[in-house]
Design a protein around this motif. Structure first.
Motif, short mmCIF file in Angstrom:
data_model
loop_
_atom_site.label_atom_id
_atom_site.label_comp_id
_atom_site.label_asym_id
_atom_site.label_seq_id
_atom_site.Cartn_x
_atom_site.Cartn_y
_atom_site.Cartn_z
N THR A 40 15.15 -31.24 37.57
CA THR A 40 14.11 -31.13 36.55
C THR A 40 14.81 -31.05 35.20
O THR A 40 15.76 -30.30 35.03
N VAL A 41 14.32 -31.84 34.24
CA VAL A 41 14.97 -31.94 32.94
C VAL A 41 13.93 -31.75 31.85
O VAL A 41 12.84 -32.32 31.91
N GLU A 42 14.27 -30.95 30.83
CA GLU A 42 13.38 -30.77 29.68
C GLU A 42 13.70 -31.87 28.67
O GLU A 42 14.86 -32.11 28.35
N VAL A 43 12.65 -32.55 28.19
CA VAL A 43 12.82 -33.63 27.22
C VAL A 43 11.81 -33.47 26.09
O VAL A 43 10.85 -32.69 26.19
N ASP A 44 12.00 -34.21 24.99
CA ASP A 44 11.06 -34.19 23.88
C ASP A 44 9.71 -34.76 24.32
O ASP A 44 9.64 -35.57 25.25
N ASP A 45 8.65 -34.37 23.62
CA ASP A 45 7.31 -34.84 23.96
C ASP A 45 7.18 -36.36 23.88
O ASP A 45 6.43 -36.96 24.64
N ASP A 46 7.92 -36.99 22.98
CA ASP A 46 7.82 -38.44 22.81
C ASP A 46 8.83 -39.21 23.66
O ASP A 46 9.01 -40.41 23.50
N TYR A 47 9.46 -38.52 24.60
CA TYR A 47 10.47 -39.14 25.47
C TYR A 47 9.83 -40.22 26.33
O TYR A 47 8.74 -40.05 26.88
N THR A 48 10.51 -41.35 26.45
CA THR A 48 10.06 -42.45 27.30
C THR A 48 10.84 -42.43 28.61
O THR A 48 12.08 -42.37 28.58
N LEU A 49 10.13 -42.47 29.72
CA LEU A 49 10.79 -42.43 31.03
C LEU A 49 11.70 -43.63 31.23
O LEU A 49 11.40 -44.74 30.79
N LYS A 50 12.81 -43.38 31.91
CA LYS A 50 13.76 -44.43 32.26
C LYS A 50 13.72 -44.61 33.77
O LYS A 50 13.05 -43.86 34.48
N ALA A 51 14.48 -45.57 34.26
CA ALA A 51 14.56 -45.81 35.70
C ALA A 51 15.02 -44.53 36.38
O ALA A 51 15.89 -43.82 35.89
N GLY A 52 14.40 -44.20 37.50
CA GLY A 52 14.79 -43.02 38.26
C GLY A 52 14.17 -41.73 37.77
O GLY A 52 14.56 -40.66 38.20
N GLU A 53 13.19 -41.81 36.85
CA GLU A 53 12.55 -40.62 36.32
C GLU A 53 11.04 -40.69 36.56
O GLU A 53 10.47 -41.77 36.67
N ALA A 54 10.43 -39.51 36.66
CA ALA A 54 8.98 -39.44 36.89
C ALA A 54 8.44 -38.16 36.27
O ALA A 54 9.17 -37.18 36.09
N THR A 55 7.15 -38.18 35.95
CA THR A 55 6.51 -36.98 35.41
C THR A 55 5.96 -36.12 36.53
O THR A 55 5.69 -34.94 36.32
N GLU A 56 5.79 -36.69 37.71
CA GLU A 56 5.32 -35.95 38.87
C GLU A 56 6.17 -36.34 40.08
O GLU A 56 6.61 -37.47 40.19
N LEU A 57 6.36 -35.38 40.97
CA LEU A 57 7.13 -35.67 42.18
C LEU A 57 6.30 -36.50 43.14
O LEU A 57 5.13 -36.20 43.37
N PRO A 58 6.90 -37.53 43.72
CA PRO A 58 6.17 -38.32 44.71
C PRO A 58 5.95 -37.51 45.99
O PRO A 58 6.77 -36.65 46.34
N ALA A 59 4.85 -37.75 46.66
CA ALA A 59 4.54 -37.04 47.91
C ALA A 59 5.50 -37.49 49.00
O ALA A 59 5.85 -38.66 49.09
N GLY A 60 5.92 -36.55 49.82
CA GLY A 60 6.80 -36.85 50.92
C GLY A 60 7.88 -35.81 51.06
O GLY A 60 7.70 -34.66 50.67
N PHE A 61 9.00 -36.22 51.60
CA PHE A 61 10.09 -35.31 51.94
C PHE A 61 11.30 -35.55 51.05
O PHE A 61 11.45 -36.60 50.44
N THR A 62 12.17 -34.54 50.99
CA THR A 62 13.44 -34.68 50.30
C THR A 62 14.46 -35.21 51.30
O THR A 62 14.27 -35.05 52.51
N PRO A 63 15.55 -35.81 50.89
CA PRO A 63 15.93 -36.00 49.50
C PRO A 63 15.17 -37.16 48.88
O PRO A 63 14.83 -38.14 49.55
#
Length: 116
Positions: A17-40
């Protein structure tokens, strides 16, 4: 500020989990919500993706010398904390916007009264 989830192959869960600025644009490998399922979590075509139960079990058995150790699960408390963190980030942004609006309005009132 807001929080995002970023793929991290070195993390036991596959993400951090990473804290970013409000205007941050997501890059590859990033999400605002965790996908449903199992880790890793893993990267599939640049998207943060959850493992299936079978993939998860195989990964953690391999990591633990084929013992029947179970994969770390995102607990309901962790899920709730993620939701609260997202809400706090949203509220913080709203407070900042309101503070800016109040400052502008105070300036306008002062100008109307003949002040600076």
């Amino acid at each position: 500020m807001k929080y995002i989830y970023r793929y991290d192959g070195q993390s036991p869960t596959g993400m951090v989990t990473v804290e970013v600025d409000d205007d941050y644009t997501l890059k590859a490998g990033e999400a605002t919500e965790l996908p449903a399922g199992f880790t890793p979590y893993k990267l599939v075509d640049g998207k943060l993706t959850a493992s299936t139960k079978e993939e998860s079990d195989a990964f953690y058995q391999k990591q633990n010398g084929n013992s029947m150790a179970t994969a770390p699960q995102i607990t309901p408390t962790q899920q709730m904390m993620a939701v609260f963190t997202k809400q706090m980030s949203t509220l913080s942004g709203q407070v900042t916007a309101l503070e800016q609006t109040v400052a502008v309005q105070n300036k306008q009132i002062a100008e109307l009264k003949g002040g600076k």
